[in-house]
Design a protein around this motif. Structure first.
Motif: not given
Length: 419
Positions: A359-374
């Motif tokens: 369904n396009g969902q990332f397998l490791a959502p816990n690794l996505v840094p929430h304090n990072l953006s462009l």
């Protein structure tokens, strides 16, 4: 630069014959138990490196003066062209000596062919001057096999070293904009006139020239008086690179995109052909094994903007558990910065299942840094100029390769022409 300066140095080189004497310091012998230079490279094979010696003449023409650098597949040397008259300012050259081995030879031969074609494609194009020029090539042999040697004009340093001349290792905004324009001109030439895809655009492969001839002459004289450390091994002598040309005395005369050893002819790229790139500069299609073309260079250049403007990597891809590079962590950072990838890209990816569910969902959502953006990565610009830069960068940093702007289109972007 008066001819007398070149002639004076030539006489000194001839008198000293580039050999140690009592008039100058003896080179320091590096401890055998500690790795030096190329011995640090991954999968180091000492047999593949040609045993270049200071004072040696390669190709019956190029007298080696000092070592400038090294890599996993070659060493680079400053040499004097013995066929040039001593008062000619172009008597000094850089010789890149490729290692033996099928891949190294193939890469060197590929670079040779690409540079020969680029030299003739369209010299009147504005971007022609920003591509490195091949002056000569020849082949030498060692007990291990064939070594392809490529000859270039000497350049001061790569872009990452050049920017250390400024505060915080960041280019001032006017210089940053000027450099980006020149790079885009060069990339446009590679793409539209050469029909080549570089695939390895990064600060290491962007070179700047000398501000004047005297800088190089002074450097050679200092090297003669203070030879760099050496290490003697059973296979050859390893020299420490001597590539610190000192304080910048003015603006460099040139900027060149170099190292075409990994380039591809656009017409020869198969839609499913794997694409190898430097880890932290990888385009999404390189990680996901999706079809790729010219726009990989645009993405690589987009990532390079952060090295130039902020003195940082946009993507680290560092696994917090091991401290090593991980493609999974790299994809997680891309999601934080660019948002989730479109399904259209995942559907044509050979490796999508490694990182995403059906369904396009990332397998490791816990690794996505929430304090990072462009936005959070840009601290050197403010107000409207910051917004313009972010819009400019987003035209390069797109998941879908076809959605990225071309180099020619980016050259007209308002950010580059603002005050």
């Amino acid at each position: 630069m008066p001819a007398s300066a070149h002639f004076k140095l030539w006489m000194k080189l001839k008198a000293e014959a580039l050999k140690p004497s009592t008039s100058k310091s003896m080179p320091l012998e590096y401890p055998k138990e500690y790795p030096l230079e190329e011995e640090h490279t991954p999968h180091y094979n000492p047999r593949q490196y040609y045993p270049v010696e200071i004072g040696q003449v390669l190709g019956k023409r190029y007298e080696i003066i000092l070592k400038l650098g090294y890599g996993t597949s070659s060493t680079v040397w400053l040499a004097r062209d013995k066929k040039k008259l001593p008062w000619k300012k172009d008597q000094f050259v850089t010789v890149k000596v490729a290692n033996t081995g099928f891949i190294n030879i193939l890469s060197a031969e590929q670079e040779k062919v690409a540079l020969r074609y680029l030299a003739e494609a369209n010299p009147k194009h504005r971007g022609y001057r920003y591509i490195t020029k091949l002056l000569d090539d020849f082949t030498i042999r060692s007990p291990e096999g064939r070594h392809v040697c490529l000859v270039f004009e000497p350049m001061r340093e790569p872009l990452w070293l050049f920017q250390k001349h400024w505060d915080d290792n960041k280019f001032p905004i006017p210089i940053f904009k000027r450099l980006v324009k020149l790079l885009l001109e060069g990339v446009d030439y590679i793409h539209t006139k050469g029909r080549l895809i570089h695939t390895d655009i990064k600060p290491d492969n962007i070179l700047v020239g000398f501000e004047n001839d005297q800088v190089l002459l002074d450097h050679i004289e200092k090297a003669l008086q203070n030879p760099p450390p050496t290490k003697h091994t059973p296979y050859r002598t390893i020299y420490k690179s001597n590539n610190d040309f000192g304080t910048l005395l003015g603006p460099p005369k040139q900027l060149q995109i170099a190292d075409f050893g990994l380039c591809f002819w656009a017409d020869s790229v198969h839609p499913r052909q794997p694409l190898g790139q430097a880890n932290r500069f990888k385009a999404p299609e390189a990680i996901l094994r999706a079809p790729w073309s010219y726009s990989v260079d645009i993405f690589n250049l987009g990532v390079t903007l952060w090295n130039m403007l902020e003195n940082r990597m946009l993507f680290w891809g560092r696994d917090p558990r091991t401290g090593r590079y991980s493609e999974l962590c790299h994809v997680a950072e891309m999601i934080a910065v660019l948002g989730p990838p479109p399904r259209a890209l995942l559907e044509r990816s050979k490796r999508a299942k490694r990182y995403f569910r059906e369904n396009g969902q990332f397998l490791a959502p816990n690794l996505v840094p929430h304090n990072l953006s462009l936005e959070s990565t840009v601290v050197s610009l403010h107000g409207e100029e910051r917004l313009k830069f972010l819009r400019f960068a987003r035209r390069m940093l797109r998941w879908i390769p076809e959605e990225r702007a071309t180099a020619a289109e980016l050259l007209g972007d308002p950010f580059l022409w603002g005050a």
